[in-house]
Design an enzyme around this catalytic site. Structure first.
Site, mmCIF file in Angstrom:
data_model
loop_
_atom_site.group_PDB
_atom_site.id
_atom_site.type_symbol
_atom_site.label_atom_id
_atom_site.label_comp_id
_atom_site.label_asym_id
_atom_site.label_seq_id
_atom_site.Cartn_x
_atom_site.Cartn_y
_atom_site.Cartn_z
ATOM 1 N N SER A 245 0.793 -1.223 0.000
ATOM 2 C CA SER A 245 0.000 0.000 0.000
ATOM 3 C C SER A 245 0.826 1.274 0.000
ATOM 4 O O SER A 245 0.356 2.315 -0.424
ATOM 5 C CB SER A 245 -0.949 0.004 1.193
ATOM 6 O OG SER A 245 -0.210 -0.141 2.391
ATOM 7 N N HIS B 35 -5.395 -3.277 -2.733
ATOM 8 C CA HIS B 35 -4.969 -2.320 -3.758
ATOM 9 C C HIS B 35 -4.773 -2.950 -5.131
ATOM 10 O O HIS B 35 -4.253 -2.309 -6.033
ATOM 11 C CB HIS B 35 -3.687 -1.613 -3.321
ATOM 12 C CG HIS B 35 -3.898 -0.760 -2.098
ATOM 13 N ND1 HIS B 35 -4.428 0.503 -2.160
ATOM 14 C CD2 HIS B 35 -3.685 -1.032 -0.777
ATOM 15 C CE1 HIS B 35 -4.518 1.002 -0.934
ATOM 16 N NE2 HIS B 35 -4.076 0.090 -0.077
ATOM 17 N N LYS C 77 -11.855 0.674 -1.940
ATOM 18 C CA LYS C 77 -10.834 1.321 -2.764
ATOM 19 C C LYS C 77 -11.348 1.415 -4.196
ATOM 20 O O LYS C 77 -12.185 2.264 -4.461
ATOM 21 C CB LYS C 77 -9.524 0.592 -2.557
ATOM 22 C CG LYS C 77 -9.148 0.719 -1.073
ATOM 23 C CD LYS C 77 -7.868 0.143 -0.646
ATOM 24 C CE LYS C 77 -7.503 0.651 0.740
ATOM 25 N NZ LYS C 77 -8.402 0.153 1.813
#
Ligand code: WAQ
Ligand code: MG
Length: 643
Positions: free
Chosen positions: A421, A449, A480
């Site tokens: 990240s 991610h 996300k």
């Protein structure tokens, strides 16, 4: 080093005349200027009574060496039933200070007139010593020496104690008396160096709109100017200001002192954190994990709104009681399909998923092999499990295997982020899986991610490496690229059934709102229907990296995260601040999120950025002085190639 003085003033316009309404001030460090200003302004604009006609905020740089520190006066409270009883108590105290003229002082105190400042009164002759009697003496440049808590509401007690502490140490001041002009605030005080800060719970009747401050002066008249200069100009920070009279009564409490001290260390090390409010417009956000822009997608919003009407807000219970709607089960089915696994389970956040999954699977006696740069939630999951955790070198599969070999026959798990990240690099997934298989360890990958980012269709790390093999435990995030909220895990029926029965953060949380789940369902649908969004994200990332490299900044990534290693903590914060001035919102990342001395700007790109904006941002970043982008030693990305 310096500080800033912030002074706020509210006034009403009255037939062309400005009428002072309220003032407030702060002395604060550079990085707290904006939040302090915001809290002062909030207080000014959200006053209960009429909004002010005029608000002015003055911000002034102060040399830290000009500041003196004072210890807060000791506090005591005299409880009285009404204003008469209060005035009686005050009278007794005043008689110890100025026996000859107490009645004159009390009369002045209760006179029906407001001033901006204080009366400076000769204690014996009752001569008024302030140069301008309408205005009075304004005590300024003072604050409590503690991290500002940014309350939007005035804390009368604290602000008064700070002022009284400063005033009590002014030359030739032998005492102070104060009544608030707030009609509802009837507690007043009398203070001096000798008697401390003595509160009297009633010094006026409720509803009286008049307040007063009287400073009692005893000394040569030729020294008045010096006294006023001190009150108006000396910079003072007051130590150990209690938050409330109750706190003061309890005396210095060790438990608060201990955390206050830690907080002060955090500030001193440039590691203090604020929740920065994201400006609503006119700013280019290069810091969001909303990679595909789905958080603001009209279709997603419309569907969520529709489901809001149908289901309401809260789910009203945990998943195992009333908290499972048709939307929850639909989302889980779609997630399993998307990740090509048998089943899926949704958690309230990615963090909740990680600290719920790992301790369910691993116990004392097991061993967890964990990448040194894994996310905090994975680290905490390992800690909660009570298994032994073995940290291997970042993305170093040889090191991982060597560490496993040195413990023949272990049971447990290997766990890693798919995309790291804070560095944006990608796990060596095929080897990772191979090693887990060879040693019969669970493989767990956090796709927070990579979901919506890696692979042609954005399905994640397996697609990126062109494999259909999946980790045993494929964890991911809805917050996300999917633009909603929550975490999830995909895996076999067996795994999911087990977690549904054993994962404490799953079992013991009220489930996510149907609205949030609806948004995730729609986002996932859009992602599936429109893989070109992922393509667009990838093009933007590579374009932005190219623009940055053309300006001498070593920017590379295969994900949507571009770390620009700066090194120093303060430098990173300053750069982020300066970029914000230019209209670019980027996040400074510091210890403990990354190693000390590896502070960085973490830039992220979105599919919805225009190339013109990215080009402009790269130009601004490249033009920053001093050149922030030293060739990076740490955080270089081993697996990436040039675009
Ligand atoms: N310097 C000098 N005088 C001031 C200042 C200043 N910075 N600010 C206010 N005054 C004068 C002015 O004449 C006001 O009308 C009067 O003081 C009262 O000000 O422990 O809130 O800000 O709970 O209304 C006492 C707290 C609260 C007792 C006093 O005063 C407690 C308060 P206010
Ligand atoms: Mg007031």
């Amino acid at each position: 080093m310096h500080l800033y003085s912030l002074k706020l003033r509210c006034a009403q316009q009255d037939d062309g005349n400005e009428q002072h309404v309220a003032g407030a001030e702060r002395l604060t460090s550079t990085e707290n200027v904006l939040p302090s200003a915001q809290s002062l302004l909030r207080r000014a604009l959200l006053r209960n009574d009429e909004p002010p006609d005029l608000v002015s905020l003055k911000i002034e740089k102060i040399n830290r060496n000009d500041v003196i520190f004072l210890e807060a006066l000791p506090v005591r409270t005299i409880d009285v039933p009404n204003a008469n009883a209060g005035i009686n108590e005050l009278q007794k105290i005043l008689e110890t200070m100025s026996p000859t003229n107490v009645s004159g002082i009390l009369e002045l105190l209760q006179s029906e007139q407001n001033m901006r400042g204080a009366v400076l009164l000769h204690a014996d002759t009752l001569e008024r010593l302030e140069p301008n009697q309408k205005r009075g003496i304004r005590v300024t440049y003072m604050d409590a020496n503690s991290v500002d808590t940014h309350t939007a509401v005035k804390n009368h007690f604290r602000e008064a104690l700070v002022l009284a502490t400063k005033t009590a140490s002014a030359p030739n001041i032998i005492g102070e008396i104060c009544i608030s002009d707030d009609p509802d605030y009837v507690t007043g005080y009398v203070a001096s160096k000798h008697i401390g800060y003595v509160r009297i719970t009633h010094l006026k009747k409720f509803g009286t709109p008049y307040g007063k401050r009287i400073f009692l002066y005893r000394g040569d008249k030729s020294d008045v100017a010096e006294c006023i200069a001190y009150l108006e100009n000396q910079k003072v920070l007051v130590r150990n200001v209690p938050h409330s009279p109750d706190d003061a009564r309890r005396g210095p409490c060790k438990r608060n002192a201990a955390i206050a001290e830690q907080l002060e260390t955090i500030v001193a090390e440039q590691l203090y954190r604020e929740c920065k409010t994201v400006p609503a417009d006119n700013v280019l956000i290069l810091a969001s994990n909303n990679y595909l822009g789905l958080a603001n997608d009209p279709e997603v919003k419309a569907f969520a709104a529709e489901q809001l009407e149908k289901y309401g807000i809260g789910s009203g219970g945990s998943r195992l009681t009333t908290g499972t709607t048709g939307l929850h089960t639909l989302l889980e089915a779609r997630l399993a399909e998307f990740k090509q696994t048998e089943a899926a389970l949704v958690f309230n956040s990615g963090f909740a998923a990680n600290i719920g999954i790992i301790p369910a699977i691993c116990k004392a006696g097991d061993v967890i092999f964990s990448d040194e740069l894994n996310h905090a939630s994975l680290i905490d999951g390992c800690r909660l499990s009570k298994a032994e955790t073995v940290i291997y070198r970042h993305n170093d599969m040889d090191d991982l295997e060597a560490k496993i070999r040195s413990r023949p026959g272990v049971k447990g798990m290997i766990v890693s982020d798919a995309v790291f990240s804070m560095d944006g690099d990608i796990l060596h997934y095929p080897r990772f899986l191979e090693i887990a298989e060879r040693y019969d360890l669970f493989s767990m990958v956090d796709e927070a991610h990579s979901t919506g980012v890696l692979g042609q269709r954005g399905t994640g790390i397996a697609e990126h490496f062109g494999t259909t093999r999946q980790a045993d435990i494929l964890m991911g995030s809805l917050s996300k690229a999917l633009g909603s909220e929550g975490g999830f895990v995909c895996g076999s029926e067996l795994l999911i059934s087990f977690l549904r029965n054993r994962s404490r953060s799953f079992i013991f949380s009220t489930s996510l709102s149907p609205v949030i789940i609806a948004a995730a369902v729609k986002s996932l649908e859009i992602l599936t229907r429109h893989p070109e969004r992922v393509q667009r994200l990838r093009e933007n990332v590579q374009y932005f990296c190219r623009c940055l490299r053309e300006r001498g900044i070593d920017a590379r990534t295969e994900s949507a995260i571009i770390p620009i290693i700066v090194g120093g903590e303060e430098m990173a914060v300053r750069l982020a601040e300066r970029l914000l001035d230019e209209g670019i919102f980027a996040t400074a990342i510091r210890y403990p999120t990354v190693k000390r001395g590896a502070a960085r700007l973490r830039l992220t790109v979105m599919a919805t950025h225009s190339q013109a904006d990215l080009h402009w941002a790269a130009e601004r970043i490249g033009a920053m002085e001093p050149p922030p982008m030293l060739p990076t030693k740490c955080g270089r990305i081993p697996s990436c190639q040039d675009a």
